[in-house]
Design a protein around this motif. Sequence first.
Motif, PDB file in Angstrom:
ATOM      1  N   MET A 205       0.851  -1.180   0.000  1.00 11.39           N
ATOM      2  CA  MET A 205       0.000   0.000   0.000  1.00 11.39           C
ATOM      3  C   MET A 205       0.895   1.242   0.000  1.00 11.39           C
ATOM      4  SD  MET A 205      -2.965   1.025   2.683  1.00 11.39           S
ATOM      5  CE  MET A 205      -3.742  -0.496   2.256  1.00 11.39           C
ATOM      6  N   ALA A 206       0.577   2.201  -0.841  1.00 14.47           N
ATOM      7  CA  ALA A 206       1.367   3.419  -0.950  1.00 14.47           C
ATOM      8  C   ALA A 206       1.136   4.318   0.259  1.00 14.47           C
ATOM      9  CB  ALA A 206       0.999   4.164  -2.225  1.00 14.47           C
ATOM     10  N   ILE A 207       2.226   4.772   0.837  1.00 14.53           N
ATOM     11  CA  ILE A 207       2.180   5.713   1.948  1.00 14.53           C
ATOM     12  C   ILE A 207       2.612   7.059   1.396  1.00 14.53           C
ATOM     13  CG2 ILE A 207       3.094   6.292   4.227  1.00 14.53           C
ATOM     14  CD1 ILE A 207       1.597   3.691   4.265  1.00 14.53           C
ATOM     15  N   THR A 208       1.855   8.102   1.705  1.00 17.84           N
ATOM     16  CA  THR A 208       2.210   9.441   1.251  1.00 17.84           C
ATOM     17  C   THR A 208       2.380  10.348   2.459  1.00 17.84           C
ATOM     18  OG1 THR A 208      -0.093  10.147   1.063  1.00 17.84           O
ATOM     19  CG2 THR A 208       0.908   9.134  -0.894  1.00 17.84           C
ATOM     20  N   SER A 209       3.133  11.438   2.254  1.00 21.25           N
ATOM     21  CA  SER A 209       3.321  12.435   3.305  1.00 21.25           C
ATOM     22  C   SER A 209       3.811  13.721   2.663  1.00 21.25           C
ATOM     23  CB  SER A 209       4.337  11.949   4.350  1.00 21.25           C
ATOM     24  OG  SER A 209       5.662  12.130   3.899  1.00 21.25           O
ATOM     25  N   ARG A 210       3.944  14.730   3.489  1.00 20.12           N
ATOM     26  CA  ARG A 210       4.465  16.007   2.997  1.00 20.12           C
ATOM     27  C   ARG A 210       5.976  16.108   3.158  1.00 20.12           C
ATOM     28  NH1 ARG A 210       1.918  20.077   7.518  1.00 20.12           N
ATOM     29  NH2 ARG A 210       0.479  20.411   5.830  1.00 20.12           N
ATOM     30  N   LEU A 211       6.605  15.036   3.587  1.00 23.60           N
ATOM     31  CA  LEU A 211       8.045  15.012   3.786  1.00 23.60           C
ATOM     32  C   LEU A 211       8.791  14.798   2.473  1.00 23.60           C
ATOM     33  CD1 LEU A 211       7.816  12.758   6.879  1.00 23.60           C
ATOM     34  CD2 LEU A 211       9.022  14.948   6.892  1.00 23.60           C
ATOM     35  N   THR A 212      10.038  15.191   2.467  1.00 22.53           N
ATOM     36  CA  THR A 212      10.909  14.905   1.336  1.00 22.53           C
ATOM     37  C   THR A 212      11.108  13.395   1.270  1.00 22.53           C
ATOM     38  OG1 THR A 212      12.078  16.976   1.733  1.00 22.53           O
ATOM     39  CG2 THR A 212      13.193  15.344   0.345  1.00 22.53           C
ATOM     40  N   GLU A 213      10.916  12.830   0.095  1.00 22.69           N
ATOM     41  CA  GLU A 213      11.058  11.387  -0.054  1.00 22.69           C
ATOM     42  C   GLU A 213      12.531  10.993   0.037  1.00 22.69           C
ATOM     43  OE1 GLU A 213       9.814   7.942  -3.221  1.00 22.69           O
ATOM     44  OE2 GLU A 213       8.622   9.769  -3.128  1.00 22.69           O
ATOM     45  N   LEU A 214      12.781   9.951   0.798  1.00 19.90           N
ATOM     46  CA  LEU A 214      14.140   9.444   0.932  1.00 19.90           C
ATOM     47  C   LEU A 214      14.308   8.209   0.053  1.00 19.90           C
ATOM     48  CD1 LEU A 214      14.635   9.648   4.812  1.00 19.90           C
ATOM     49  CD2 LEU A 214      15.603  11.163   3.071  1.00 19.90           C
ATOM     50  N   ASP A 215      15.489   8.089  -0.545  1.00 25.01           N
ATOM     51  CA  ASP A 215      15.838   6.857  -1.242  1.00 25.01           C
ATOM     52  C   ASP A 215      17.231   6.454  -0.780  1.00 25.01           C
ATOM     53  OD1 ASP A 215      17.689   8.440  -2.642  1.00 25.01           O
ATOM     54  OD2 ASP A 215      16.352   8.678  -4.354  1.00 25.01           O
ATOM     55  N   ASP A 216      17.677   5.330  -1.208  1.00 25.02           N
ATOM     56  CA  ASP A 216      18.958   4.812  -0.729  1.00 25.02           C
ATOM     57  C   ASP A 216      20.099   5.803  -0.964  1.00 25.02           C
ATOM     58  OD1 ASP A 216      20.274   2.547   0.562  1.00 25.02           O
ATOM     59  OD2 ASP A 216      21.366   2.375  -1.349  1.00 25.02           O
ATOM     60  N   ALA A 217      20.073   6.479  -2.093  1.00 27.97           N
ATOM     61  CA  ALA A 217      21.154   7.415  -2.426  1.00 27.97           C
ATOM     62  C   ALA A 217      21.160   8.647  -1.524  1.00 27.97           C
ATOM     63  CB  ALA A 217      21.044   7.841  -3.890  1.00 27.97           C
ATOM     64  N   SER A 218      19.989   9.068  -1.048  1.00 22.80           N
ATOM     65  CA  SER A 218      19.925  10.290  -0.238  1.00 22.80           C
ATOM     66  C   SER A 218      19.989  10.015   1.266  1.00 22.80           C
ATOM     67  CB  SER A 218      18.651  11.076  -0.573  1.00 22.80           C
ATOM     68  OG  SER A 218      17.498  10.333  -0.224  1.00 22.80           O
TER      69      SER A 218
ATOM     70  N   PHE B 278       2.869  15.618   9.583  1.00 24.41           N
ATOM     71  CA  PHE B 278       3.483  15.314   8.301  1.00 24.41           C
ATOM     72  C   PHE B 278       2.500  14.746   7.279  1.00 24.41           C
ATOM     73  CE2 PHE B 278       6.812  15.250  11.526  1.00 24.41           C
ATOM     74  CZ  PHE B 278       7.549  16.333  11.064  1.00 24.41           C
ATOM     75  N   ALA B 279       1.199  14.817   7.613  1.00 27.07           N
ATOM     76  CA  ALA B 279       0.121  14.397   6.702  1.00 27.07           C
ATOM     77  C   ALA B 279       0.392  13.022   6.098  1.00 27.07           C
ATOM     78  CB  ALA B 279      -0.098  15.445   5.612  1.00 27.07           C
TER      79      ALA B 279
ATOM     80  N   LEU C 202       8.000   6.727   8.540  1.00 26.96           N
ATOM     81  CA  LEU C 202       8.282   7.492   7.324  1.00 26.96           C
ATOM     82  C   LEU C 202       8.819   8.877   7.691  1.00 26.96           C
ATOM     83  CD1 LEU C 202       7.831   7.293   4.195  1.00 26.96           C
ATOM     84  CD2 LEU C 202       5.673   8.472   4.587  1.00 26.96           C
ATOM     85  N   ALA C 203       8.287   9.461   8.769  1.00 30.74           N
ATOM     86  CA  ALA C 203       8.760  10.769   9.246  1.00 30.74           C
ATOM     87  C   ALA C 203       9.997  10.612  10.117  1.00 30.74           C
ATOM     88  CB  ALA C 203       7.654  11.477  10.036  1.00 30.74           C
ATOM     89  N   TRP C 204       9.933   9.705  11.070  1.00 31.25           N
ATOM     90  CA  TRP C 204      11.028   9.589  12.046  1.00 31.25           C
ATOM     91  C   TRP C 204      12.354   9.222  11.414  1.00 31.25           C
ATOM     92  CZ3 TRP C 204       7.809   6.322  16.002  1.00 31.25           C
ATOM     93  CH2 TRP C 204       6.878   7.161  16.644  1.00 31.25           C
ATOM     94  N   ILE C 205      12.340   8.529  10.283  1.00 25.47           N
ATOM     95  CA  ILE C 205      13.592   8.129   9.633  1.00 25.47           C
ATOM     96  C   ILE C 205      14.407   9.359   9.219  1.00 25.47           C
ATOM     97  CG2 ILE C 205      12.722   7.915   7.267  1.00 25.47           C
ATOM     98  CD1 ILE C 205      14.986   5.328   8.981  1.00 25.47           C
ATOM     99  N   HIS C 206      13.746  10.524   9.108  1.00 26.76           N
ATOM    100  CA  HIS C 206      14.466  11.759   8.810  1.00 26.76           C
ATOM    101  C   HIS C 206      15.370  12.168   9.977  1.00 26.76           C
ATOM    102  CE1 HIS C 206      11.645  11.940   5.500  1.00 26.76           C
ATOM    103  NE2 HIS C 206      12.380  12.885   4.972  1.00 26.76           N
ATOM    104  N   SER C 207      15.082  11.683  11.168  1.00 28.03           N
ATOM    105  CA  SER C 207      15.926  11.878  12.343  1.00 28.03           C
ATOM    106  C   SER C 207      16.266  10.487  12.877  1.00 28.03           C
ATOM    107  CB  SER C 207      15.194  12.686  13.416  1.00 28.03           C
ATOM    108  OG  SER C 207      15.949  12.689  14.619  1.00 28.03           O
TER     109      SER C 207
END
Length: 190
Positions: free
Chosen positions: A1-14, A172-173, A39-44
């Motif tokens: 299932m697709a998860i969406t948010s207002r956060l910048t999408e992270l991929d392996d390279a970033s 983070f919607a 999905l949000a917490w991985i940014h920190s």
Amino acid sequence: MAITSRLTELDDASMSAAQREVLAEILSGPRGNLDGPFLAWIHSPELANHAQRLGAFCRYATGLELRLRELAILTTAVWWKSQAEWQIHAPIAEQAGLAPEVIAALREEREPAFEQDDERLIYRVTRALYAERRVDDALYAEAVAMFGETVVVELVGVLGYYALVAMTLNVFAVRRGDDIPLPFEEPSRS
């Protein structure tokens, strides 16, 4: 299932090495995905690391029966109007034995007609803590008599953790996809 948010999408390279490390731990754990707040917490990565460990305990290891844990989580989702939290946990609650009528009443912000005393007490403690920011002596004594002191402590931990989850999902919607109807009316965003 697709998860969406207002956060910048992270991929392996970033992703940083710390983010990849926490991601690997989350994916190898009981959840197996980045659903919900991760999905949000991985940014920190430090927050993600600590929160995912607390979350694993709150979701899978407390002395609260799954049905009661899910009742506390759904009551929290309603309090915070947390769309994804409800979408994730309502099916789990029903599978755990929480009556569909109870789940529907919660979503509609009505006090459910509980048939089980333990459910009624979890609801009362949860609502008192959120509404009054306290649990009075009589209600506290009733909860300790039914569940024991350790489980009451763990219940407060579950409520605190899932309040953090709800706030994260709301800010983070985070959504579980456009094809799933939202359980709560969404306030207009400016």
